[in-house]
Design an enzyme around this catalytic site. Sequence first.
Site, PDB file in Angstrom:
ATOM      1  N   HIS A 143       0.724  -1.274   0.062  1.00  0.00           N
ATOM      2  CA  HIS A 143       0.045  -0.038  -0.077  1.00  0.00           C
ATOM      3  C   HIS A 143       0.766   1.202   0.162  1.00  0.00           C
ATOM      4  O   HIS A 143       2.155   1.214   0.358  1.00  0.00           O
ATOM      5  CB  HIS A 143      -0.843  -0.104   1.171  1.00  0.00           C
ATOM      6  CG  HIS A 143      -1.875  -1.178   1.079  1.00  0.00           C
ATOM      7  ND1 HIS A 143      -1.784  -2.348   2.181  1.00  0.00           N
ATOM      8  CD2 HIS A 143      -2.758  -1.501   0.566  1.00  0.00           C
ATOM      9  CE1 HIS A 143      -2.532  -3.072   2.008  1.00  0.00           C
ATOM     10  NE2 HIS A 143      -3.306  -2.637   1.051  1.00  0.00           N
ATOM     11  N   ALA A 164      -9.524  14.972  -7.050  1.00  0.00           N
ATOM     12  CA  ALA A 164     -10.682  14.239  -6.852  1.00  0.00           C
ATOM     13  C   ALA A 164     -10.706  13.339  -8.195  1.00  0.00           C
ATOM     14  O   ALA A 164     -10.613  13.548  -9.118  1.00  0.00           O
ATOM     15  CB  ALA A 164     -11.789  15.082  -6.988  1.00  0.00           C
ATOM     16  N   LYS A 174       1.893   5.343  -9.527  1.00  0.00           N
ATOM     17  CA  LYS A 174       3.361   5.617  -9.623  1.00  0.00           C
ATOM     18  C   LYS A 174       3.968   6.821  -8.754  1.00  0.00           C
ATOM     19  O   LYS A 174       2.985   7.582  -8.348  1.00  0.00           O
ATOM     20  CB  LYS A 174       3.850   6.103 -11.034  1.00  0.00           C
ATOM     21  CG  LYS A 174       3.729   5.172 -12.078  1.00  0.00           C
ATOM     22  CD  LYS A 174       4.165   5.400 -13.347  1.00  0.00           C
ATOM     23  CE  LYS A 174       4.140   4.190 -14.176  1.00  0.00           C
ATOM     24  NZ  LYS A 174       4.134   4.681 -15.711  1.00  0.00           N
ATOM     25  N   ARG A 220      -1.679  12.313 -13.689  1.00  0.00           N
ATOM     26  CA  ARG A 220      -0.580  13.239 -14.263  1.00  0.00           C
ATOM     27  C   ARG A 220      -0.252  14.150 -13.552  1.00  0.00           C
ATOM     28  O   ARG A 220      -1.290  14.794 -12.965  1.00  0.00           O
ATOM     29  CB  ARG A 220      -0.610  13.330 -15.742  1.00  0.00           C
ATOM     30  CG  ARG A 220      -1.773  14.124 -15.945  1.00  0.00           C
ATOM     31  CD  ARG A 220      -2.465  14.015 -17.500  1.00  0.00           C
ATOM     32  NE  ARG A 220      -3.805  14.866 -17.244  1.00  0.00           N
ATOM     33  CZ  ARG A 220      -3.919  15.939 -17.758  1.00  0.00           C
ATOM     34  NH1 ARG A 220      -3.085  16.808 -17.963  1.00  0.00           N
ATOM     35  NH2 ARG A 220      -5.158  16.444 -17.644  1.00  0.00           N
TER      36      ARG A 220
END
Length: 226
Positions: free
Chosen positions: A138, A167, A173, A187
């Site tokens: 996690h 939101a 990543k 992004r």
Amino acid sequence: MVCAINIIIILAILVAVKLALISIFFYSDIRAAQKRDPAAKSFLEIILLYQGLHALIYYRIANALYRVHLFFLARALSQLARLVTGIEIHPGARIGKRFFVDHGMGVVIGETTIIGDDVLLYQGATLGGTGIVKGKRHPTIGNNVVIGAGAKVLGNITIGDNSYIGANAVVVKDVPANSTVVGVPGRITKQDGKKMDVSLDHARILDPIMQTIEELQDRVKDLEKK
Ligand SMILES: CC(C)(COP(=O)(O)OP(=O)(O)OC[C@H]1O[C@@H](n2cnc3c(N)ncnc32)[C@H](O)[C@@H]1OP(=O)(O)O)[C@@H](O)C(=O)NCCC(=O)NCCS
């Protein structure tokens, strides 16, 4: 009659003691809620009505049980908290100071999540795993991070300090400190206070599909100008 009055007085004293204990032990968390929710009017309102605070209180007790290996009891308490508050925090998660969940319903925080200080989560946020792997699966959330409503932060990734996850973003990543991330997959749109020019900063792009779409949009604009 006298007996009933005595019972009411005892109950009132117990409630007062409970409120006093919560105000003392969770003072900084209540202050954090007051600071971060413009709708919060008073301490009492937060103590009595804020599910985010109630979930945190349950979590702190469940986490203490978990740390002394009373796993079943810890889990049972966290499930009770989920039932009562709509917020599911695994007792194994590690959560820093002044943590606040606003609105709360639907928040899920997985077992190996690590959360820094001054973190704010909105309803529907998930700090989850990407599969059924064991071990640290996690996210690790830095200090002073905001995770927007419905956002999913998945896997053993790190979200840097002072970052905003928009939101409904899905982040899979690592995110550097002081970043704003939006979209699916997430992004970076802002870093260190500066808006990112996605088409120029290839090293920071999390989403090659978005990059291609934006390049195509630029080409269409160029062609339309001609
Ligand atoms: C991402 C967020 C933190 C805004 O950050 P910001 O730095 O102020 O960003 P801006 O408003 O300048 O928006 C930057 C770009 O991202 C877009 N954007 C903003 N939030 C977005 C989101 N959640 N998803 C997708 N795109 C989003 C904007 O439209 C803008 O696009 P553009 O550059 O093409 O015009 C904020 O929009 C957000 O999602 N906060 C979560 C709050 C929340 O969950 N509240 C629940 C209260 S109940």
